[in-house]
Design a protein around this motif. Structure first.
Motif, PDB file in Angstrom:
ATOM      1  N   GLU A  85       0.827  -1.204   0.000  1.00 47.55           N
ATOM      2  CA  GLU A  85       0.000   0.000   0.000  1.00 47.55           C
ATOM      3  C   GLU A  85       0.862   1.255   0.000  1.00 47.55           C
ATOM      4  O   GLU A  85       0.525   2.255  -0.648  1.00 47.55           O
ATOM      5  N   ALA A  86       1.965   1.215   0.740  1.00 46.02           N
ATOM      6  CA  ALA A  86       2.844   2.386   0.818  1.00 46.02           C
ATOM      7  C   ALA A  86       3.420   2.717  -0.551  1.00 46.02           C
ATOM      8  O   ALA A  86       3.539   3.892  -0.916  1.00 46.02           O
ATOM      9  N   TRP A  88       2.086   2.120  -3.520  1.00 44.80           N
ATOM     10  CA  TRP A  88       1.049   2.701  -4.364  1.00 44.80           C
ATOM     11  C   TRP A  88       0.649   4.098  -3.902  1.00 44.80           C
ATOM     12  O   TRP A  88       0.290   4.951  -4.718  1.00 44.80           O
ATOM     13  N   THR A  89       0.719   4.363  -2.595  1.00 47.17           N
ATOM     14  CA  THR A  89       0.306   5.669  -2.074  1.00 47.17           C
ATOM     15  C   THR A  89       1.121   6.789  -2.702  1.00 47.17           C
ATOM     16  O   THR A  89       0.572   7.798  -3.161  1.00 47.17           O
ATOM     17  N   GLY A  93      -0.448   9.568  -5.548  1.00 54.04           N
ATOM     18  CA  GLY A  93      -0.401  10.996  -5.265  1.00 54.04           C
ATOM     19  C   GLY A  93       0.285  11.767  -6.380  1.00 54.04           C
ATOM     20  O   GLY A  93      -0.203  12.818  -6.815  1.00 54.04           O
ATOM     21  N   ARG A 132      -8.582   4.924  -4.308  1.00 56.02           N
ATOM     22  CA  ARG A 132      -7.544   5.720  -3.658  1.00 56.02           C
ATOM     23  C   ARG A 132      -7.103   6.871  -4.544  1.00 56.02           C
ATOM     24  O   ARG A 132      -6.754   7.952  -4.048  1.00 56.02           O
ATOM     25  N   THR A 136      -6.939  11.336  -4.075  1.00 55.29           N
ATOM     26  CA  THR A 136      -5.759  12.185  -4.287  1.00 55.29           C
ATOM     27  C   THR A 136      -5.840  12.997  -5.575  1.00 55.29           C
ATOM     28  O   THR A 136      -4.849  13.601  -5.975  1.00 55.29           O
TER      29      THR A 136
END
Length: 375
Positions: A85-86, A88-89, A93, A132, A136
């Motif tokens: 997940e980190a 892709w975050t 963004g 997600r 963003t």
């Protein structure tokens, strides 16, 4: 209802020359960011929008053109843990920021083609990325990218299963991509697969998600019959069929051999074929200005290249037929039936296309798919 220009290498000039398109899908594989921003400033308007497709489809691909120059493109794309997940975050963004910076009005969520593909868990994960990205991408429409293998859609319930997973999204629409092993200029003709594809479009539209079918060709008439809001096409053959080799502009692009799209046959044909079928009342120019230009040029200078005019002639037809299908002045069933009758007339008169495989054999599967879908 609308059509979009699926951009590829050196496609910018077509934006101003071929009318009837609602917008364009940007290709970061073929353009650097500054050039795209300039293009959007020049052509973007209230009636013409740009959609940004990040094109992160193939993690293990070596040749990515200009994709590596974009800020959002991860340097560890080939080796990253895509379940993180980190990871892709950060990417999501930057992707939303990039799309906004260049002036796009919409952005497609990232989706990759790799191992463990096309399961319900895979579609759930891709739907999660779209949700997600919505968080963003303030001010931008987000289209959930849904890649579907055509072969899977032959299973009776698969379209329902996929639609059930991907429709539970906060995205405002679907960017639907059909993955096929066919060569870019071959026509889809498996009846069960076509019915499944049409059913999936119908289900997604019915759930309130407008569908934009990417990488379309003459099969636009099938997707419109299924209720697709929009379809996209491009000048190259590999922009009209999504295959693993689609970004290789050297393969099956149509840059060397010119083609004319003939609605009365629903087929791409060569110049010698145009001359043959004109004797039987086909290959009429109608309102297509590029068709008229091709014939005029051929009459005055037969040896002069017309590849570029062929691209424009086809794309003008694509926009025109979509408008007619949307308005109801044309129907998919009638177009197919007329084309079948014309092929039969040519055979009876010993008129055969220059390319041996060009026989219109996809039309009967298309007709069956339309009839059975409507049942």
């Amino acid at each position: 209802m609308a059509v979009y220009h699926q951009m590829g290498n050196d496609s910018r000039n077509l934006i101003g020359e071929v009318t009837g398109f609602r917008g364009a899908i940007i290709s970061p594989v073929n353009e650097i960011e500054n050039d795209v921003r300039t293009m959007v400033d020049e052509y973007g308007s209230s009636s013409f929008e740009f959609i940004f497709d990040p094109q992160l489809y193939f993690p293990r691909r070596v040749d990515r053109g200009k994709l590596g120059t974009w800020n959002y493109f991860p340097k560890d794309f080939e080796t990253a843990d895509m379940s993180s997940e980190a990871w892709w975050t950060g990417l999501l963004g930057e992707l939303g920021a990039t799309a906004g910076r260049i002036g796009a009005r919409a952005v497609c969520s990232p989706a990759h083609v790799g191992q463990s593909m096309f399961t319900n868990d895979y579609y759930e994960a891709m739907r999660g990325l779209a949700d997600r990205l919505v968080e963003t991408s303030d001010g931008l429409r987000v289209l959930e990218t849904v890649i579907v293998r055509m072969g899977d859609l032959a299973a009776p319930n698969r379209a329902f299963e996929i639609a059930s997973v991907v429709s539970n999204t906060s995205a405002t629409g679907i960017y639907l991509v059909f993955l096929s092993e066919l060569k870019p200029r071959e026509e889809l003709r498996d009846v069960d697969q076509l019915i499944g594809a049409m059913r999936l479009i119908h289900l997604l539209e019915g759930s309130g998600l407008p569908v934009l079918v990417g990488c379309s060709s003459s099969d636009v008439i099938l997707w419109k019959a299924a209720g697709a809001t929009s379809c996209a096409t491009g000048k190259f053959g590999n922009l009209r069929r999504f295959t693993p080799g689609r970004f290789n502009e050297q393969e099956e692009t149509g840059r060397v051999v010119p083609y004319w799209f003939e609605e009365t046959l629903l087929a791409f044909i060569r110049m010698t074929d145009i001359v043959r079928i004109q004797h039987h009342g086909l290959a009429e120019v109608g309102a297509n200005p590029f068709a008229a230009e091709i014939l005029s040029q051929y009459a005055s200078d037969p040896a002069k290249a017309w590849v570029g005019l062929g691209w424009r002639q086809y794309m003008h037809w694509f926009a025109d037929v979509e408008q007619r299908l949307t308005s109801g002045s044309a129907t998919t069933r009638a177009l197919i039936l007329a084309a079948e009758e014309n092929w039969e007339t040519l055979v009876r008169n010993d008129v055969f296309m220059e390319e041996r495989a060009n026989k219109g054999l996809w039309l009967r599967p298309w007709l069956r798919a339309v009839v059975e879908f409507n049942k």
